[in-house]
Design a protein around this motif. Structure first.
Motif, short mmCIF file in Angstrom:
data_model
loop_
_atom_site.label_atom_id
_atom_site.label_comp_id
_atom_site.label_asym_id
_atom_site.label_seq_id
_atom_site.Cartn_x
_atom_site.Cartn_y
_atom_site.Cartn_z
N HIS A 183 -10.54 34.49 38.19
CA HIS A 183 -11.24 33.79 39.27
C HIS A 183 -10.25 33.25 40.31
O HIS A 183 -10.52 33.27 41.50
N LEU A 184 -9.13 32.73 39.82
CA LEU A 184 -8.13 32.17 40.74
C LEU A 184 -7.45 33.29 41.54
O LEU A 184 -7.25 33.17 42.75
N ASP B 172 -8.05 32.85 35.00
CA ASP B 172 -7.01 33.30 35.94
C ASP B 172 -7.55 34.36 36.90
O ASP B 172 -7.11 34.45 38.04
N ASP C 103 -10.94 23.64 36.84
CA ASP C 103 -9.73 24.47 36.90
C ASP C 103 -9.29 24.68 38.35
O ASP C 103 -8.09 24.62 38.66
N PHE C 104 -10.26 24.97 39.22
CA PHE C 104 -9.93 25.14 40.64
C PHE C 104 -9.26 23.88 41.19
O PHE C 104 -8.25 23.94 41.88
N TYR D 265 -7.20 26.92 30.27
CA TYR D 265 -8.16 26.57 31.32
C TYR D 265 -9.44 26.00 30.70
O TYR D 265 -9.86 26.42 29.62
N TRP E 228 -5.75 23.41 39.85
CA TRP E 228 -4.90 24.47 40.40
C TRP E 228 -4.53 24.17 41.85
O TRP E 228 -3.36 24.31 42.26
N ALA F 217 -1.15 32.15 39.64
CA ALA F 217 -2.40 31.95 38.89
C ALA F 217 -2.28 32.65 37.54
O ALA F 217 -2.92 33.66 37.28
N THR G 215 -9.51 34.58 44.29
CA THR G 215 -9.60 33.61 45.38
C THR G 215 -8.38 33.74 46.30
O THR G 215 -8.52 33.68 47.53
#
Lengths: 137, 137, 137
Positions: C90-91, C88, B62-63, C77, B66, C71, C94
Motif C-alpha cells: 500500500h505504501l 508495504d 501505518d500511513f 505494520y 510512515w 517502504a 502510494t
C-alpha cells in the motif's frame, strides 16, 4: 466539447530549478475559450515534475533538501550503467508527481487561495516540454 | 458535455485527520447526472491530500506513522522563518497526492472492490475545501 | 463527447512486477475513436500503481530498491493485525502513484520521447484490474 493544446518549453540554466507556471497555464486556458472543464498539465520528460503547492522560497528550499535526502544524487544507481547520471532525477520527479489536473470554472482556474502550479526540473540545461491540454465546454 | 461542480468543506478537530469521502463524491456524481465521464477530486489547500486506498484503521495508522518518518514535524524548516510551523504538512500531502480522478461508468463511481476516496488533513482545525468537478455525458 | 472504457487484467507470477502497458493503452485509445481528449489509466486495486517513466531495466531495478528502502516489507505494520501481510505494498503504490492521465492529440497518445506507461504490481499472483477510460471528441 472543446479541446485546446499548447506546449510550454523550458531550458533551465541550472540542473535543478523550480518555476512557477500558474500564469502560463491560465493564459492557455483563456486562449482555449473553455468555460467549464479541466486542464491537464503534464511533464513530457521523465526527469521533471509538475505539482501544486505554495509560492514561498523557503518552502521550495525545504522541498529541495527533502528530495535530496529521500532520493539522493551520486549513488551507484543501476541506471548509470547505461551512461546516464540522473537516476535521482527520476526518483525525485516521482515523489513530486509528473502531472496535475486543474479545474476550470467560469472560464478561470478554480484554485484555492495558495495553490500555485510549478514545474520542477531535476535534470535541466536542455530544452524540455510540458503539455497543457484543455477540455471542456 | 455536462459539467457539475461542488465543494466539500472540512473543519477538523485535530490537526491531522483522515476522512473517508467516497459517499460524498458519489452523491455529487449522482447530482451531476453524468453517466459516462470523470470526477476530479482535488484539495484546494496545500497542506491536505486526496488519495485512494483502503478503509482500514490499522493501515491508516501505518500511513500516519510512515509519513511522520519520511516527513517529520518539528524540524527547523526554512518555511518556518515566515512564521509558519507546517512545512511537514506540505511534504506529507505531497507524498499522498493532492488529487484523484474517479472514473464514472453507467452513472456510478467505477472503483475496484477496496478503493475508497480519502481526504487527509495535515494542518486542520480551520475551514478548508475540496473541489469535486464532474465532466462527461 | 465520446467515451470509451476498457479494463486491462493482470495476473503476475511474482509478487512484485513492473509491466509496460503503453501499447495496450494506445490500442484502447485507437478503438475509442477519440481524436482529442484524455485517457485515464487507473489501478483498481490498492496495492498496485500506474506511473509514467523510463523503459530501462536498470532504472526499474533502482525504483524497486528505492521503494524497499522507503517502504520496507516485513515490518510490524498495524494493518497486519487484520491477517494481511501487504502494508508495504500500500505504501509503495502510494509513492509511485495509482493513476495517470494520458493526453490524446490527433488520435494518438501525446507522450514525450521517453514517456512510457507502466503497471507496477506490489502484491500480485492473483487477478487484478486497471481501468482505461477515454473521453474526448
Amino acid at each position: 466539447m472543446k479541446s485546446h493544446t499548447e506546449y510550454l518549453w523550458f531550458h533551465t540554466k541550472k540542473r535543478q530549478e523550480f518555476i512557477r507556471i500558474t500564469d502560463e497555464v491560465r493564459a492557455v486556458v483563456e486562449r482555449s475559450g473553455v468555460r467549464e472543464g479541466m486542464a491537464l498539465v503534464s511533464a513530457m520528460h521523465i526527469t521533471a515534475a509538475v505539482y501544486v503547492n505554495d509560492w514561498e522560497d523557503g518552502l521550495i528550499g525545504d522541498f529541495q533538501e527533502w528530495l535530496e535526502k529521500l532520493a539522493p544524487a551520486g549513488r551507484p544507481y543501476r541506471h548509470h550503467q547505461t551512461g546516464e547520471d540522473n537516476a535521482d532525477a527520476h526518483l525525485k520527479r516521482t515523489l513530486m508527481g509528473h502531472q496535475v489536473v486543474v479545474p476550470i470554472t467560469d472560464g478561470g482556474l478554480d484554485l484555492g487561495p495558495w495553490e500555485q502550479v510549478f514545474y520542477a526540473e531535476f535534470d535541466g540545461q536542455r530544452r524540455k516540454r510540458v503539455i497543457v491540454k484543455v477540455m471542456g465546454g
